[in-house]
Design an enzyme around this catalytic site. Sequence first.
Site, PDB file in Angstrom:
ATOM      1  N   ARG A 194       6.914   6.350  -5.719  1.00  0.00           N
ATOM      2  CA  ARG A 194       7.531   5.018  -5.903  1.00  0.00           C
ATOM      3  C   ARG A 194       7.606   4.605  -7.380  1.00  0.00           C
ATOM      4  NH1 ARG A 194       8.263   6.130  -1.206  1.00  0.00           N
ATOM      5  NH2 ARG A 194       8.334   4.651   0.523  1.00  0.00           N
ATOM      6  N   SER A 268       8.492  -1.733   2.730  1.00  0.00           N
ATOM      7  CA  SER A 268       7.063  -1.820   2.395  1.00  0.00           C
ATOM      8  C   SER A 268       6.901  -2.807   1.253  1.00  0.00           C
ATOM      9  CB  SER A 268       6.542  -0.462   1.938  1.00  0.00           C
ATOM     10  OG  SER A 268       6.689   0.487   2.955  1.00  0.00           O
ATOM     11  N   GLU A 364       5.356  -3.588  -4.193  1.00  0.00           N
ATOM     12  CA  GLU A 364       6.340  -2.503  -4.391  1.00  0.00           C
ATOM     13  C   GLU A 364       7.702  -3.000  -4.893  1.00  0.00           C
ATOM     14  OE1 GLU A 364       8.751   0.612  -4.188  1.00  0.00           O
ATOM     15  OE2 GLU A 364       8.885  -0.308  -2.221  1.00  0.00           O
TER      16      GLU A 364
HETATM   17  N1  EPU Z   1      -1.130   2.182   9.664  1.00  0.00           N
HETATM   18  C1  EPU Z   1      -1.901   1.254  10.339  1.00  0.00           C
HETATM   19  N2  EPU Z   1      -1.424   0.004  10.514  1.00  0.00           N
HETATM   20  C2  EPU Z   1      -0.193  -0.376  10.052  1.00  0.00           C
HETATM   21  C3  EPU Z   1       0.599   0.557   9.371  1.00  0.00           C
HETATM   22  C4  EPU Z   1       0.105   1.817   9.183  1.00  0.00           C
HETATM   23  O1  EPU Z   1      -3.009   1.537  10.759  1.00  0.00           O
HETATM   24  O2  EPU Z   1       0.165  -1.535  10.273  1.00  0.00           O
HETATM   25  C5  EPU Z   1      -1.648   3.530   9.496  1.00  0.00           C
HETATM   26  C6  EPU Z   1      -1.399   4.385  10.712  1.00  0.00           C
HETATM   27  O3  EPU Z   1      -2.489   5.264  10.871  1.00  0.00           O
HETATM   28  C7  EPU Z   1      -0.183   5.205  10.371  1.00  0.00           C
HETATM   29  C8  EPU Z   1      -0.383   5.403   8.875  1.00  0.00           C
HETATM   30  O4  EPU Z   1      -1.010   4.184   8.431  1.00  0.00           O
HETATM   31  O5  EPU Z   1      -0.154   6.384  11.088  1.00  0.00           O
HETATM   32  C9  EPU Z   1       0.861   5.607   8.093  1.00  0.00           C
HETATM   33  O6  EPU Z   1       1.809   4.602   8.425  1.00  0.00           O
HETATM   34  P1  EPU Z   1       3.366   4.879   8.263  1.00  0.00           P
HETATM   35  O7  EPU Z   1       3.660   6.203   8.838  1.00  0.00           O
HETATM   36  O8  EPU Z   1       4.111   3.728   8.773  1.00  0.00           O
HETATM   37  O9  EPU Z   1       3.521   5.062   6.704  1.00  0.00           O
HETATM   38  P2  EPU Z   1       3.141   4.137   5.489  1.00  0.00           P
HETATM   39  O10 EPU Z   1       2.294   4.944   4.560  1.00  0.00           O
HETATM   40  O11 EPU Z   1       2.561   2.850   5.968  1.00  0.00           O
HETATM   41  C10 EPU Z   1       5.150   4.950   4.052  1.00  0.00           C
HETATM   42  C11 EPU Z   1       6.262   4.348   3.234  1.00  0.00           C
HETATM   43  C12 EPU Z   1       7.397   3.869   4.124  1.00  0.00           C
HETATM   44  C13 EPU Z   1       7.904   5.053   4.956  1.00  0.00           C
HETATM   45  C14 EPU Z   1       6.736   5.607   5.784  1.00  0.00           C
HETATM   46  C15 EPU Z   1       7.132   6.823   6.573  1.00  0.00           C
HETATM   47  C16 EPU Z   1       5.201   3.416   1.261  1.00  0.00           C
HETATM   48  C17 EPU Z   1       4.832   2.188   0.482  1.00  0.00           C
HETATM   49  N3  EPU Z   1       5.763   3.222   2.435  1.00  0.00           N
HETATM   50  O12 EPU Z   1       4.576   3.895   4.831  1.00  0.00           O
HETATM   51  O13 EPU Z   1       8.446   3.460   3.275  1.00  0.00           O
HETATM   52  O14 EPU Z   1       8.948   4.656   5.823  1.00  0.00           O
HETATM   53  O15 EPU Z   1       5.659   5.990   4.862  1.00  0.00           O
HETATM   54  O16 EPU Z   1       7.195   7.946   5.777  1.00  0.00           O
HETATM   55  O17 EPU Z   1       4.978   4.513   0.777  1.00  0.00           O
HETATM   56  C18 EPU Z   1       9.449   1.606   2.197  1.00  0.00           C
HETATM   57  O18 EPU Z   1       9.106   2.118   1.130  1.00  0.00           O
HETATM   58  O19 EPU Z   1      10.079   0.522   2.234  1.00  0.00           O
HETATM   59  C19 EPU Z   1       9.042   2.240   3.443  1.00  0.00           C
HETATM   60  C20 EPU Z   1       9.256   1.685   4.612  1.00  0.00           C
END
Ligand code: EPU
Length: 368
Positions: A194, A268, A364
């Site tokens: 990012r 995010s 972000e």
């Molecule tokens: N999780 C929770 N609670 C939540 C959200 C997440 O416990 O409310 C835990 C879960 O274990 C889940 C893990 O975190 O399995 C990862 O969550 P997720 O797969 O949704 O990924 P993220 O790390 O929260 C990142 C990106 C997203 C992208 C997803 C999928 C960033 C800041 N965000 O989210 O990007 O869609 O991975 O690859 O890196 C964006 O940048 O706008 C965005 C949506």
Amino acid sequence: MTACGQLTFTIQHEWVSFDRLPTETMTRGPMHIETNVDLQPFNTFGLPARAHTLIRIRSEAGLAQVVRNPVYAAAPKFVLGGGSNVVFRESVPHVILKVEITGRRLFRENPTEWIVEAGAGENWHELVAWTLANGWPGLENLALIPGTVGAAPIQNIGAYGVEFNDRFLSLDAVDLTSGQPVSLSAEQCCLSYRDSVFKKTLAGRCLVTRVRLKLPRPWRAVLDYPDLRRRQTALGSAAPDAGEVFEWVCASRRAKLPDPEQIGNAGSFFKNPVVERERHCTLLAREPNMVSYPLTDGRFKLSAGWMIEACGWKGRHLGHVGVYDRQALVLINLGGASHGELMTLAEAVQDSVYDRFGIRLEIEPVVL
Ligand code: EPU
């Protein structure tokens, strides 16, 4: 039209006189200029905001004209793509340069890759769909990410195990001070999680006009992301094609993330923090359920969404804003939200996470 020559940008507080500025549009050659502009339709969070001036950039020639124009030379400028990663204050003193440069083509191909070029104003998801429809797969994991092609390198968009950086070849941009066109290689753009040179040394200095992506041949599915693996197992699809992966990514995003057309949001709202191995060990000893991922450099990326949920914020509302109930990393506009309310919620979330984990989450989107 207020004569552009009368607008003073050196005094940033000029925006207090917005009320007296007529809302007008003027086309001068390739320049499309609007004054006293309502920015609510131009940010996916749907915050109410007004800009002194907005100029639509539809070609390199139009941009050159803006940069050369003495009226705009000293003005602070902000480059706007799809408005999906920006949080506007009520009054935006910048000259907004809204990038609307279009066009996409197969730039080159060789036995190991297809190279695709797109104008910075193209919609990112439409580009992904277009490459697939033409038989040039490789972007399917990045489907449905809101925003424009030109914004993709700025924050190095990434999802479902693929980062923009993995497919990026080079870009063209214009130096907003000199008006000089520049071409930057992937290496020069210094893309990381990012982050990029456009958020650091080149912040506010460049407008990206065209982007070139390299799509590897032969294509290989990237299915490391747990949700994609789950879908693959559930469907018993041993060797999915790129179209299937595209569908799975779209379905997964739709299930977890709010559609900005329905619920205002900026994706995010916080970055996933990255910590050293020792810090990770200490945290894990205290918080055994914490979700984290090892990085190749020995550090660990922590799930900010998990931490926010652990602090009890998931699904909570504060005034007209809230934390999305299916993904705690996303803050949402419940209707009628203000910039102040959003930042109050963001700070409250940051404070809770800091109090429990000793980590200050970084916002972000760009706050303007
Ligand atoms: N999780 C929770 N609670 C939540 C959200 C997440 O416990 O409310 C835990 C879960 O274990 C889940 C893990 O975190 O399995 C990862 O969550 P997720 O797969 O949704 O990924 P993220 O790390 O929260 C990142 C990106 C997203 C992208 C997803 C999928 C960033 C800041 N965000 O989210 O990007 O869609 O991975 O690859 O890196 C964006 O940048 O706008 C965005 C949506």
